[in-house]
Design an enzyme around this catalytic site. Structure first.
Site, PDB file in Angstrom:
ATOM      1  N   HIS A 186       0.834  -1.203   0.000  1.00 21.12           N
ATOM      2  CA  HIS A 186       0.000   0.000   0.000  1.00 21.12           C
ATOM      3  C   HIS A 186       0.867   1.250   0.000  1.00 21.12           C
ATOM      4  CE1 HIS A 186       0.558  -1.709   4.107  1.00 21.12           C
ATOM      5  NE2 HIS A 186       1.104  -0.527   4.311  1.00 21.12           N
ATOM      6  N   ARG A 284      12.977  -5.505   3.420  1.00 20.00           N
ATOM      7  CA  ARG A 284      11.957  -6.199   4.213  1.00 20.00           C
ATOM      8  C   ARG A 284      10.616  -6.041   3.504  1.00 20.00           C
ATOM      9  NH1 ARG A 284       7.991  -4.451   7.561  1.00 20.00           N
ATOM     10  NH2 ARG A 284       7.518  -5.565   9.483  1.00 20.00           N
ATOM     11  N   ASP A 286       7.196  -5.798   3.439  1.00 17.48           N
ATOM     12  CA  ASP A 286       6.153  -5.538   4.423  1.00 17.48           C
ATOM     13  C   ASP A 286       4.800  -6.086   3.963  1.00 17.48           C
ATOM     14  OD1 ASP A 286       5.184  -4.008   6.808  1.00 17.48           O
ATOM     15  OD2 ASP A 286       3.997  -3.002   5.265  1.00 17.48           O
ATOM     16  N   GLU A 328       7.976 -10.744   5.513  1.00 16.32           N
ATOM     17  CA  GLU A 328       7.262 -10.436   6.762  1.00 16.32           C
ATOM     18  C   GLU A 328       5.847 -10.991   6.620  1.00 16.32           C
ATOM     19  OE1 GLU A 328       4.706  -7.911   9.558  1.00 16.32           O
ATOM     20  OE2 GLU A 328       4.808  -7.474   7.434  1.00 16.32           O
ATOM     21  N   ASP A 393       5.987  -4.707  16.317  1.00 13.51           N
ATOM     22  CA  ASP A 393       4.568  -5.064  16.247  1.00 13.51           C
ATOM     23  C   ASP A 393       4.128  -5.841  17.482  1.00 13.51           C
ATOM     24  OD1 ASP A 393       3.617  -3.852  13.932  1.00 13.51           O
ATOM     25  OD2 ASP A 393       4.354  -5.455  12.640  1.00 13.51           O
ATOM     26  N   ARG A 517       0.662  -0.475  20.174  1.00 16.94           N
ATOM     27  CA  ARG A 517       2.023  -0.911  19.829  1.00 16.94           C
ATOM     28  C   ARG A 517       3.070   0.114  20.259  1.00 16.94           C
ATOM     29  NH1 ARG A 517       1.376  -2.242  13.604  1.00 16.94           N
ATOM     30  NH2 ARG A 517       0.037  -0.416  13.808  1.00 16.94           N
TER      31      ARG A 517
HETATM   32  C1  GLC Z   1       3.515  -4.564   8.757  1.00 12.69           C
HETATM   33  C2  GLC Z   1       4.192  -3.717   9.797  1.00 12.69           C
HETATM   34  C3  GLC Z   1       3.164  -3.084  10.661  1.00 12.69           C
HETATM   35  C4  GLC Z   1       2.220  -2.287   9.825  1.00 12.69           C
HETATM   36  C5  GLC Z   1       1.645  -3.120   8.679  1.00 12.69           C
HETATM   37  C6  GLC Z   1       1.036  -2.244   7.628  1.00 12.69           C
HETATM   38  O1  GLC Z   1       2.898  -5.662   9.277  1.00 12.69           O
HETATM   39  O2  GLC Z   1       5.087  -4.486  10.528  1.00 12.69           O
HETATM   40  O3  GLC Z   1       3.768  -2.290  11.638  1.00 12.69           O
HETATM   41  O4  GLC Z   1       1.177  -1.824  10.610  1.00 12.69           O
HETATM   42  O5  GLC Z   1       2.609  -3.849   8.015  1.00 12.69           O
HETATM   43  O6  GLC Z   1       2.040  -1.648   6.847  1.00 12.69           O
HETATM   44  C1  GLC Z   2      -1.292  -8.602  11.146  1.00  9.56           C
HETATM   45  C2  GLC Z   2      -0.619  -8.733   9.850  1.00  9.56           C
HETATM   46  C3  GLC Z   2       0.816  -8.331   9.946  1.00  9.56           C
HETATM   47  C4  GLC Z   2       0.949  -6.995  10.648  1.00  9.56           C
HETATM   48  C5  GLC Z   2       0.220  -6.935  11.914  1.00  9.56           C
HETATM   49  C6  GLC Z   2       0.242  -5.524  12.441  1.00  9.56           C
HETATM   50  O1  GLC Z   2      -0.807  -9.549  12.002  1.00  9.56           O
HETATM   51  O2  GLC Z   2      -0.683 -10.053   9.369  1.00  9.56           O
HETATM   52  O3  GLC Z   2       1.355  -8.265   8.685  1.00  9.56           O
HETATM   53  O4  GLC Z   2       2.277  -6.781  10.970  1.00  9.56           O
HETATM   54  O5  GLC Z   2      -1.099  -7.320  11.702  1.00  9.56           O
HETATM   55  O6  GLC Z   2      -0.339  -5.475  13.707  1.00  9.56           O
END
Ligand code: GLC
Ligand code: GLC
Length: 644
Positions: A186, A284, A286, A328, A393, A517
């Site tokens: 995104h 990474r 994301d 991730e 997270d 968080r």
């Molecule tokens: C990933 C990041 C998290 C974020 C999400 C949306 O999971 O680790 O912090 O909220 O993506 O970008």
């Molecule tokens: C969910 C998503 C992960 C993100 C996280 C953020 O677990 O799968 O990608 O980091 O939410 O809180």
């Protein structure tokens, strides 16, 4: 259709030389060679994703032109690094590897000040530094930087692009690989593409998922999960300017990109190459599980998500082969493993190990950890886990319910217990965490909190109970011992090396109060660092204990490229694994998760050398009596066959 033949024909029709004008012949040849070796893969994937489109060839040609442009922009020193890394592809599996993840502002203030903290990182032994997203993003809430408004501009409060380049150079000289985020699921709603879309530009409206009315969103919604249900329900946001519904998996200001459009793939490839050319050595990926949407599915982990990542990887192999991908995927363990492959993601977070270490700490039992690791730990030897205990997270309890079921554990109820335990709603719990995103519809919940607070240090310090403080320190070191020795890149989360406690100041900040968080996104001050240098402080004991283990890891090749075998000790409180590599010696790690003394029958281990081994941590022989090995409460043993 004969893909190999058609790929060759297509490549011969592309005027690659014209894209490379001005490039010196040897470099031109290097690019051509790599393009030729990757083209069949890239062509096949692109065909699978976009072959049905009338403008397929146009987009493919544009992509190759983008790759050439990315290559032209790559500096001579990074090209040298590419050559070097092609000679040592398994660099991330070596025993010297030690990662840290941090926010630039919280760790140091800004990029220049971070550069001044390199000696601190070196002293710790860090060789891999993941900087949380540092790109331009909306003021106020930007999901900690994960809403990117411009991938090519460093957020002004952190510094300039030149500062980032300088930092990348300085890190490289210090032997530290820079890791940057590739936030490609995104963009923020303030990204130029999103702005254009809001102004009615149809070309850019096709960069996202926009809908005139609720009919498609409602149809998709049948199968989608909600990531932040406490902030906003559903996965779609009404945008007044565009007069349309927008797909927003995460926050309403994070617009999901539409990868069914090849123009998006190409545009994001350009951004990816820009980041690679800034000098990072890993990207990474994301939220990569969410990048492909398919009506009637939960729109996570779709087969075409894999095709997309492999296609991105092929592009990277052509332009910047020293850069690797880190996955991730915080999803079901079987799905996590599917992203790990030399041609997809060479590195992956290990959320299963992370969650189950916390599970074992709460239950004092290791059966679920052992069974799960037996099933899921083995991966392709050209790839590596990134093992962590905490990150920026929340903790989600992502174990496999089928494995739990075999042990008589009900997944749903057990998750409920774990949440209660870690947010301190369970009597006798040592933990002090904060509930995250409790879902009113299904009771789901996740947990926030710093490592030290979750491991019992916050409560122990508050009560002034020395024994409880000692136990909390033991827990903190125990968790770290596993990520440092089980195989892969250990990743520390900045502040945990000092035992920093929860920071509740986010509750006073309007832009943060709704996102718990922030309780574990903690500033690391000069004072904190100085405190850890004061002999006898709690922080000093944690830092020293960690240093000790790090030094052992980094000076002993058995912690590097060896194989890992998860063992069943017959004692449900003990987690055990053996490691072995050709000519690298052998290691047996035994971890006692209980606060009581435990014994292991040597016969159960099926290793004939245990009594002759030496514990690397204490440099003593193991305590063995009548065929039983004894471990004290929360003790970790690193028995090595060849003492070093
Ligand atoms: C990933 C990041 C998290 C974020 C999400 C949306 O999971 O680790 O912090 O909220 O993506 O970008
Ligand atoms: C969910 C998503 C992960 C993100 C996280 C953020 O677990 O799968 O990608 O980091 O939410 O809180």
């Amino acid at each position: 259709m004969n893909i190999a033949k058609e790929a060759k024909l297509t490549l011969s029709r592309l005027d690659v030389d014209s894209f490379l004008s001005g490039v010196k012949t040897p470099e031109k040849n290097a690019f051509r060679q790599r393009l030729e070796s990757q083209f069949e893969t890239l062509f096949a994937l692109y065909l699978e994703l976009y072959g049905h489109r009338y403008d397929f060839h146009f987009h493919l040609q544009t992509l190759v032109a983008n790759l050439a442009a990315g290559y032209k922009a790559r500096s001579a020193s990074l090209k040298r690094k590419d050559k070097q890394r092609l000679q040592q592809p398994n660099w991330y599996r070596q025993e010297n590897m030690l990662g840290m993840a941090c926010y630039v502002d919280l760790f140091a203030g800004d990029l220049q000040k971070l550069q001044q903290r390199i000696p601190y990182l070196q002293q710790l032994g860090i060789t891999y530094l993941h900087l949380m997203p540092l790109y331009l993003s909306p003021e106020g809430d930007s999901d900690g930087g994960y809403a990117v408004s411009d991938y090519r501009t460093v957020s002004p409060n952190l510094g300039s692009n030149q500062d980032l380049k300088n930092l990348a150079d300085a890190l490289s000289k210090a032997g530290i690989s820079l890791v940057l985020d590739f936030v490609f699921n995104h963009t923020s709603d303030e990204h130029e593409w999103a702005k254009q879309a809001q102004q009615g530009n149809e070309e850019y409206q096709q960069y996202y998922y926009l809908f005139e009315d609720r009919s498609l969103p409602d149809a998709y919604e049948q199968n989608l999960r909600e990531i932040f249900p406490q902030v906003r329900r559903g996965n779609f946001t009404w945008n007044e300017a565009a007069g349309k519904w927008v797909w927003t998996t995460f926050n309403s200001f994070q617009w999901d990109l539409n990868y069914s459009n090849p123009a998006v793939f190409n545009a994001i490839t350009e951004e990816m190459l820009y980041l690679a050319n800034m000098g990072c050595e890993a990207l990474r990926l994301d939220a990569l599980a969410f990048i492909w949407k398919q009506l009637g599915t939960n729109c996570e982990n779709q087969p075409k998500a894999h095709s997309l990542i492999q296609a991105f990887n092929a592009c990277l192999q052509v332009v910047a082969p020293s850069v690797v991908f880190k996955s991730e995927a915080i999803v079901h363990p079987d799905e996590v493993n599917k992203y790990i492959a030399p041609q997809e993601c060479q590195l992956s977070y290990n959320p299963l190990l992370m969650a189950l270490l916390w599970n074992s700490l709460a239950t004092r039992k290791t059966r679920l950890l052992t069974q799960s690791m037996r099933k899921s730990f083995a991966i392709n030897p050209q790839c590596a886990w990134v093992n962590y205990v905490r990150c920026h997270d929340d903790i989600g309890w992502t174990f496999d319910d089928a494995v739990a079921g075999q042990l008589g554990i009900n997944g749903h109820d057990h998750r409920y217990f774990l949440n209660q335990f870690y947010v301190d709603r369970f009597e006798g719990s040592f933990a002090k965490g904060v509930a995250f995103q409790e879902n009113p519809s299904n009771g789901d919940c996740r947990v926030c909190g710093s490592l030290a607070s979750l491991a019992g240090l916050e409560k122990a310090l508050a009560s002034g109970d020395d024994a409880a403080i000692n136990t909390a320190i033991d827990r903190i070191l125990l968790l770290h011992s596993v990520i440092l020795s089980i195989g892969g890149v250990p990743l520390l989360y900045s502040g945990d090396e000092l035992g920093l406690l929860n920071d509740y100041s986010y509750e006073q900040d309007d832009t943060k109060v709704h996102d718990a968080r922030w309780v574990h996104r903690i500033a690391v001050t000069e004072e904190d660092i100085a405190n850890a240098n004061n002999a006898g402080t709690v922080s000093n004991r944690i830092a020293q204990g960690l240093q000790h283990m790090i030094q052992i890891r980094q000076s002993n090749p058995v912690f590097g490229e060896s194989n890992t075998q998860i063992l069943d000790t017959g004692n449900q409180h003990i987690f055990a694994y053996a490691r072995q590599g050709q000519g690298k010696g052998e290691l047996l790690a035994l971890v006692n998760f209980s606060e009581h003394e435990q014994t292991v029958m040597l016969n159960n281990l099926e290793l004939d050398w245990v009594t002759q081994g030496t514990d690397l941590l204490t440099r003593t022989k193991p305590q063995v009596q009548s065929g039983q090995l004894r471990l004290s409460p929360l003790q970790v043993l690193w028995l090595a066959r060849h003492s070093v």
